[in-house]
Scaffold this motif. Structure first.
Motif, PDB file in Angstrom:
ATOM      1  N   THR A  61       0.946  -1.040   0.024  1.00 15.68           N
ATOM      2  CA  THR A  61       0.160   0.154   0.018  1.00 15.68           C
ATOM      3  C   THR A  61       0.775   1.215   0.001  1.00 15.68           C
ATOM      4  O   THR A  61       1.998   1.343   0.673  1.00 15.68           O
ATOM      5  CB  THR A  61      -0.939   0.022   1.072  1.00 15.68           C
ATOM      6  N   LEU A  62       0.470   2.110  -0.760  1.00 18.69           N
ATOM      7  CA  LEU A  62       1.343   3.368  -1.067  1.00 18.69           C
ATOM      8  C   LEU A  62       0.224   4.465  -0.708  1.00 18.69           C
ATOM      9  O   LEU A  62      -0.754   4.710  -1.449  1.00 18.69           O
ATOM     10  CB  LEU A  62       1.978   3.435  -2.385  1.00 18.69           C
ATOM     11  N   TYR A  63       0.720   5.564   0.286  1.00 12.79           N
ATOM     12  CA  TYR A  63      -0.131   6.728   0.218  1.00 12.79           C
ATOM     13  C   TYR A  63       0.588   7.731  -0.420  1.00 12.79           C
ATOM     14  O   TYR A  63       1.748   8.136  -0.232  1.00 12.79           O
ATOM     15  CB  TYR A  63      -0.149   7.028   1.889  1.00 12.79           C
ATOM     16  N   LEU A  64      -0.036   8.732  -1.119  1.00 13.19           N
ATOM     17  CA  LEU A  64       0.199   9.882  -1.741  1.00 13.19           C
ATOM     18  C   LEU A  64      -0.420  11.218  -1.088  1.00 13.19           C
ATOM     19  O   LEU A  64      -1.392  11.146  -1.100  1.00 13.19           O
ATOM     20  CB  LEU A  64      -0.154   9.900  -3.123  1.00 13.19           C
ATOM     21  N   LEU A  65       0.448  11.801  -0.193  1.00 10.43           N
ATOM     22  CA  LEU A  65      -0.054  12.833   0.522  1.00 10.43           C
ATOM     23  C   LEU A  65       0.564  14.402   0.029  1.00 10.43           C
ATOM     24  O   LEU A  65       1.621  14.393  -0.320  1.00 10.43           O
ATOM     25  CB  LEU A  65       0.255  12.688   2.131  1.00 10.43           C
TER      26      LEU A  65
ATOM     27  N   ALA B  18       8.636   8.025   2.579  1.00  4.52           N
ATOM     28  CA  ALA B  18       9.843   7.276   1.670  1.00  4.52           C
ATOM     29  C   ALA B  18      10.474   8.745   1.244  1.00  4.52           C
ATOM     30  O   ALA B  18      10.139   9.525   0.340  1.00  4.52           O
ATOM     31  CB  ALA B  18       9.375   6.832   0.361  1.00  4.52           C
ATOM     32  N   GLY B  19      11.579   9.059   1.980  1.00  3.95           N
ATOM     33  CA  GLY B  19      12.061  10.629   1.771  1.00  3.95           C
ATOM     34  C   GLY B  19      11.573  11.627   2.841  1.00  3.95           C
ATOM     35  O   GLY B  19      10.747  11.128   3.595  1.00  3.95           O
ATOM     36  N   ARG B  20      11.605  12.757   2.457  1.00 11.27           N
ATOM     37  CA  ARG B  20      11.021  13.830   3.377  1.00 11.27           C
ATOM     38  C   ARG B  20      10.920  15.032   2.475  1.00 11.27           C
ATOM     39  O   ARG B  20      11.455  15.247   1.229  1.00 11.27           O
ATOM     40  CB  ARG B  20      11.926  14.093   4.571  1.00 11.27           C
ATOM     41  N   LEU B  21      10.276  16.070   2.904  1.00 13.13           N
ATOM     42  CA  LEU B  21      10.003  17.475   2.459  1.00 13.13           C
ATOM     43  C   LEU B  21      10.374  18.333   3.740  1.00 13.13           C
ATOM     44  O   LEU B  21      10.098  18.052   4.732  1.00 13.13           O
ATOM     45  CB  LEU B  21       8.494  17.477   2.023  1.00 13.13           C
ATOM     46  N   ASP B  22      11.263  19.218   3.474  1.00 18.02           N
ATOM     47  CA  ASP B  22      11.388  20.222   4.713  1.00 18.02           C
ATOM     48  C   ASP B  22      10.135  20.847   5.084  1.00 18.02           C
ATOM     49  O   ASP B  22       8.973  20.859   4.401  1.00 18.02           O
ATOM     50  CB  ASP B  22      12.206  21.432   3.963  1.00 18.02           C
TER      51      ASP B  22
ATOM     52  N   SER C 142       8.695  23.586   2.911  1.00 14.33           N
ATOM     53  CA  SER C 142       8.281  22.883   1.672  1.00 14.33           C
ATOM     54  C   SER C 142       6.927  22.287   1.695  1.00 14.33           C
ATOM     55  O   SER C 142       6.382  21.564   2.765  1.00 14.33           O
ATOM     56  CB  SER C 142       9.273  22.150   1.029  1.00 14.33           C
ATOM     57  N   GLU C 143       6.201  22.286   0.564  1.00  8.62           N
ATOM     58  CA  GLU C 143       4.973  21.510   0.092  1.00  8.62           C
ATOM     59  C   GLU C 143       5.206  20.675  -0.855  1.00  8.62           C
ATOM     60  O   GLU C 143       5.891  20.550  -1.374  1.00  8.62           O
ATOM     61  CB  GLU C 143       3.827  22.779  -0.125  1.00  8.62           C
ATOM     62  N   GLY C 144       3.931  19.582  -1.078  1.00 11.58           N
ATOM     63  CA  GLY C 144       3.701  18.829  -2.164  1.00 11.58           C
ATOM     64  C   GLY C 144       3.775  17.464  -1.878  1.00 11.58           C
ATOM     65  O   GLY C 144       3.532  16.862  -0.811  1.00 11.58           O
ATOM     66  N   LEU C 145       4.071  16.546  -2.812  1.00  8.73           N
ATOM     67  CA  LEU C 145       3.961  15.409  -2.699  1.00  8.73           C
ATOM     68  C   LEU C 145       5.138  14.601  -1.688  1.00  8.73           C
ATOM     69  O   LEU C 145       6.209  14.772  -1.899  1.00  8.73           O
ATOM     70  CB  LEU C 145       4.153  14.751  -4.263  1.00  8.73           C
ATOM     71  N   LEU C 146       4.435  13.636  -0.956  1.00  4.46           N
ATOM     72  CA  LEU C 146       5.083  13.072  -0.090  1.00  4.46           C
ATOM     73  C   LEU C 146       4.784  11.499  -0.250  1.00  4.46           C
ATOM     74  O   LEU C 146       3.122  11.190  -0.035  1.00  4.46           O
ATOM     75  CB  LEU C 146       4.982  13.686   1.353  1.00  4.46           C
ATOM     76  N   LEU C 147       5.364  10.599  -0.217  1.00  4.11           N
ATOM     77  CA  LEU C 147       5.046   9.064  -0.449  1.00  4.11           C
ATOM     78  C   LEU C 147       5.208   8.494   0.870  1.00  4.11           C
ATOM     79  O   LEU C 147       6.198   8.556   1.531  1.00  4.11           O
ATOM     80  CB  LEU C 147       5.879   8.216  -1.661  1.00  4.11           C
ATOM     81  N   LEU C 148       4.214   7.636   1.025  1.00  3.62           N
ATOM     82  CA  LEU C 148       4.476   6.758   2.469  1.00  3.62           C
ATOM     83  C   LEU C 148       3.911   5.381   2.234  1.00  3.62           C
ATOM     84  O   LEU C 148       3.029   4.959   1.362  1.00  3.62           O
ATOM     85  CB  LEU C 148       3.643   7.412   3.753  1.00  3.62           C
ATOM     86  N   SER C 149       4.587   4.340   2.961  1.00  2.77           N
ATOM     87  CA  SER C 149       4.316   3.051   2.841  1.00  2.77           C
ATOM     88  C   SER C 149       4.272   2.170   4.179  1.00  2.77           C
ATOM     89  O   SER C 149       5.253   2.757   5.039  1.00  2.77           O
ATOM     90  CB  SER C 149       4.693   2.483   1.855  1.00  2.77           C
ATOM     91  N   ASP C 150       3.919   0.970   4.347  1.00  2.00           N
ATOM     92  CA  ASP C 150       4.374   0.334   5.550  1.00  2.00           C
ATOM     93  C   ASP C 150       5.131  -0.960   4.814  1.00  2.00           C
ATOM     94  O   ASP C 150       5.727  -1.748   5.907  1.00  2.00           O
ATOM     95  CB  ASP C 150       3.006  -0.572   6.060  1.00  2.00           C
ATOM     96  N   ASP C 151       5.704  -0.811   3.905  1.00  2.00           N
ATOM     97  CA  ASP C 151       6.716  -1.710   3.165  1.00  2.00           C
ATOM     98  C   ASP C 151       8.008  -1.239   3.021  1.00  2.00           C
ATOM     99  O   ASP C 151       8.200  -0.233   2.113  1.00  2.00           O
ATOM    100  CB  ASP C 151       6.252  -2.175   1.723  1.00  2.00           C
TER     101      ASP C 151
ATOM    102  N   PRO D 293       6.839   7.939 -11.272  1.00  4.90           N
ATOM    103  CA  PRO D 293       5.665   8.116 -12.095  1.00  4.90           C
ATOM    104  C   PRO D 293       4.569   8.832 -10.983  1.00  4.90           C
ATOM    105  O   PRO D 293       3.412   8.827 -11.507  1.00  4.90           O
ATOM    106  CB  PRO D 293       5.488   6.662 -12.290  1.00  4.90           C
ATOM    107  N   TRP D 294       4.762   9.038  -9.797  1.00  4.67           N
ATOM    108  CA  TRP D 294       3.634   9.306  -8.902  1.00  4.67           C
ATOM    109  C   TRP D 294       3.666  10.943  -9.119  1.00  4.67           C
ATOM    110  O   TRP D 294       4.596  11.559  -8.790  1.00  4.67           O
ATOM    111  CB  TRP D 294       3.874   8.785  -7.601  1.00  4.67           C
TER     112      TRP D 294
END
Length: 223
Positions: free
Chosen positions: A3-7, A38-42, A45-54, A163-164
């Motif tokens: 599962t991937l969350y796009l926030l 998966a990584g970070r944003l300061d 900063s704003e925008g896309l952040l990806l999260l997962s339990d994998d 691709p996200w």
């Protein structure tokens, strides 16, 4: 399956779920136990952040050796020049060494919500927007690159990771995607000198292109 969350991380929110200083965190907008970014944003900063339990998926997205391109929408102080854009495309030399060549182009102001607080037009009467795509992840790299060519960053929005895409997510909103790649496959180590390409996650790529969106809405900040 993974599962991937796009926030869409809002301005002045930490890319983590807890904070001892009482600042806004991901827990204010996303209730998904066991997931990590998966990584970070300061913070600013704003925008896309990806999260997962994998963990394997997080590694594939975030590790520098996979060189996932990241696209940013950047509001700059002043009207950026052709010369500055050419310098960004060719690569500039920062204190920690030269950057890799990037993609850069002028763009119209993106269709995104006004930042709160907004950029002060009295302090910054002239601004311009730039779309910048890089394949590195150095600390505050985009801000340092634009400052190096003479156009400080006023607002920074990450629009895509590989691709996200951010799509039409408003600040604090998220959508969920299911990646139909078995965890056993993800956990398989590549042969020496090889890395399994991230585009084996075809469903994620197709989902990003469709821009399918969760009905989830941001929740109020926890007390």
């Amino acid at each position: 399956m993974s599962t991937l969350y796009l926030l869409h991380k809002p301005y002045r929110m930490l890319s983590q779920f807890t904070d001892s200083q009482g600042r806004s965190t991901l827990a204010d907008v996303l209730d998904a136990p066991g997931v990590y970014a998966a990584g970070r944003l300061d913070y600013d900063s704003e925008g896309l952040l990806l999260l997962s339990d994998d963990g394997n998926l997080i590694h594939r997205i975030a590790h520098p050796r996979h060189k996932q391109p990241k696209t940013y929408w950047v509001q700059l102080e002043g009207h950026i020049t052709d010369e500055a854009i050419r310098a960004l495309v060719s690569g500039v030399t920062l204190k920690d060494g030269p950057t890799l060549p990037a993609k850069a182009r002028r763009m119209s102001p993106p269709d995104v919500a006004e930042r709160a607080p907004a950029i002060d037009p009295k302090r910054h009467p002239v601004t311009s927007w730039l779309e910048l795509t890089i394949s590195e992840g150095r600390n505050r790299q985009v801000r340092r690159m634009t400052a190096h060519v003479g156009f400080p960053t006023l607002r920074l929005i990450r629009a895509a990771i590989g691709p996200w895409q951010l799509g039409d997510l408003a600040p604090g909103q998220w959508r969920k995607e299911t990646l139909h790649a078995p965890r056993t496959t993800q956990a398989t180590k590549p042969r020496s000198g090889q890395h399994k390409p991230l585009n084996t996650y075809k469903d994620a790529e197709r989902g990003a292109k469709r821009g399918s969106k969760s009905s989830a809405k941001p929740r109020g900040r926890r007390k």
